[in-house]
Design an enzyme around this catalytic site. Structure first.
Site, mmCIF file in Angstrom:
data_model
loop_
_atom_site.group_PDB
_atom_site.id
_atom_site.type_symbol
_atom_site.label_atom_id
_atom_site.label_comp_id
_atom_site.label_asym_id
_atom_site.label_seq_id
_atom_site.Cartn_x
_atom_site.Cartn_y
_atom_site.Cartn_z
ATOM 1 C CG ASN A 11 -1.717 1.243 1.361
ATOM 2 O OD1 ASN A 11 -1.790 2.041 0.427
ATOM 3 N ND2 ASN A 11 -2.344 1.440 2.519
ATOM 4 C CE LYS A 13 -0.008 3.379 4.645
ATOM 5 N NZ LYS A 13 0.156 3.477 6.089
ATOM 6 C CG HIS A 97 -5.600 1.919 5.161
ATOM 7 N ND1 HIS A 97 -5.134 2.933 5.960
ATOM 8 C CD2 HIS A 97 -4.607 1.016 5.057
ATOM 9 C CE1 HIS A 97 -3.879 2.655 6.313
ATOM 10 N NE2 HIS A 97 -3.533 1.496 5.774
ATOM 11 C CD GLU A 99 -2.704 5.665 6.599
ATOM 12 O OE1 GLU A 99 -2.687 5.678 5.356
ATOM 13 O OE2 GLU A 99 -1.792 5.132 7.279
ATOM 14 C CD GLU A 169 -3.116 -2.327 7.375
ATOM 15 O OE1 GLU A 169 -1.976 -2.498 6.955
ATOM 16 O OE2 GLU A 169 -3.820 -1.372 7.051
ATOM 17 N N GLY A 175 2.871 2.605 10.719
ATOM 18 C CA GLY A 175 3.801 3.713 10.527
ATOM 19 C C GLY A 175 4.530 4.122 11.791
ATOM 20 C CB SER A 215 5.696 -1.470 11.944
ATOM 21 O OG SER A 215 5.297 -0.130 12.176
ATOM 22 N N GLY A 236 3.157 -0.932 4.245
ATOM 23 C CA GLY A 236 3.212 0.484 3.888
ATOM 24 C C GLY A 236 4.651 0.897 3.617
HETATM 25 P P1 13P Z 1 3.346 0.607 7.649
HETATM 26 O O1 13P Z 1 3.858 -0.691 7.055
HETATM 27 O O2 13P Z 1 4.085 1.813 7.142
HETATM 28 O O3 13P Z 1 3.225 0.541 9.128
HETATM 29 O O4 13P Z 1 1.842 0.790 7.073
HETATM 30 C C1 13P Z 1 0.948 -0.248 7.213
HETATM 31 C C2 13P Z 1 -0.255 0.066 6.420
HETATM 32 O O5 13P Z 1 -0.997 0.967 6.723
HETATM 33 C C3 13P Z 1 -0.517 -0.752 5.221
HETATM 34 O O6 13P Z 1 -1.807 -0.555 4.752
#
Ligand code: 13P
Length: 256
Positions: A11, A13, A97, A99, A169, A175, A215, A236
């Site tokens: 992903n 983003k 997601h 976010e 997640e 993140g 992560s 991510g």
């Molecule tokens: P990170 O791998 O940067 O923590 O992000 C995870 C994520 O939101 C994947 O959709």
């Protein structure tokens, strides 16, 4: 038990323009080659989807939108529909997601409508669920995840529920560099599988792929993928560099 093909998803983003997308995909495919024993999915920003499609030419690779609206068309400024994602060559879409939920206010009901729409447009949905840190600290992880899954899957047919992919997640691990331990993730994955058994049936639950996200890095991928109910990953930050994503795609295989 049904064999579940590992599904490793990136992903991106709001990162990468078209040129960066094309060079990443060329490099990744030449490093990894065609995928037969695992599936790889890339979700670039909408503006890079068509370029990504043009650069993806090996079997085993999927292209995904990061979101889609439930209507086919209409006065919805800033939104993209399922048929539009199909037109640029997507076969998958990420929905719900964290976010989208926590920055843009998406509710479980909206995500339910999106999930139904994704199937209507023949897009394979990756339904994201996960608790906030205060939920976990209050011992409410299962309640939160359960409500998110139950609401989202309302109205799915048996055939649709067989295809659904769920991504767990935990929001506190996204993140932050703070991964859930393999045991913490496994516990929730097993819970989600049990929930699928009660919402659908045991056979469907056994074949549902449940991905972990939050992560994921080259140094924790093998331990996460060794867990019996972790069938793939949604990555991510570590999916933005070819070398780290390649290592994640090529996680050390374990017989489950
Ligand atoms: P990170 O791998 O940067 O923590 O992000 C995870 C994520 O939101 C994947 O959709």
């Amino acid at each position: 038990m049904e064999k579940r093909i590992p599904f490793i998803a990136a992903n991106w983003k709001m990162y990468k323009n078209q040129a960066e997308t094309v060079s990443f995909l060329k490099e990744l495919q030449s490093a990894v080659g065609p995928c037969t024993d695992r599936e790889v999915m890339i979700a670039p920003p909408s503006t890079a989807l068509a370029a990504a499609r043009g650069a993806m030419n090996l079997p085993g690779y999927h292209l995904a939108g990061q979101n889609c609206h439930w209507e086919e068309k209409g006065a919805f400024t800033g939104e993209v529909s399922g048929p539009m994602l199909k037109e640029v060559g997507c076969d998958c879409v990420i929905l719900g997601h964290s976010e989208r939920r926590h920055i843009f206010g998406e509710t479980d009901d909206m995500i339910q409508k999106k999930l139904t729409a994704a199937f209507r447009w023949d897009l394979l949905p990756i339904l994201c669920v996960g608790e906030l840190l205060p939920d976990r600290e209050a011992g409410k992880t299962f309640d939160v995840v359960s409500l998110q899954v139950k609401t989202a899957v309302q109205g799915l047919t048996r055939e649709q529920s067989q295809k659904l992919i769920i991504a767990y997640e935990p929001v506190w691990a996204i993140g932050t560099g703070k991964t859930a331990t393999p045991e913490q993730a496994q516990e929730v994955h097993a819970f989600i599988r049990g929930l699928c058994a009660s919402l659908f049936d045991k056979a469907i639950a056994n074949q549902t792929r449940i991905l972990y996200g939050g992560s994921v890095k080259p140094d924790n991928v093998d331990a996460l993928m060794a867990q019996p109910d972790i069938d793939g990953l949604l990555v991510g930050g570590a999916s933005l560099e070819v070398s780290s994503f390649q290592r994640i795609v090529q996680f050390q295989s374990v017989e489950k």
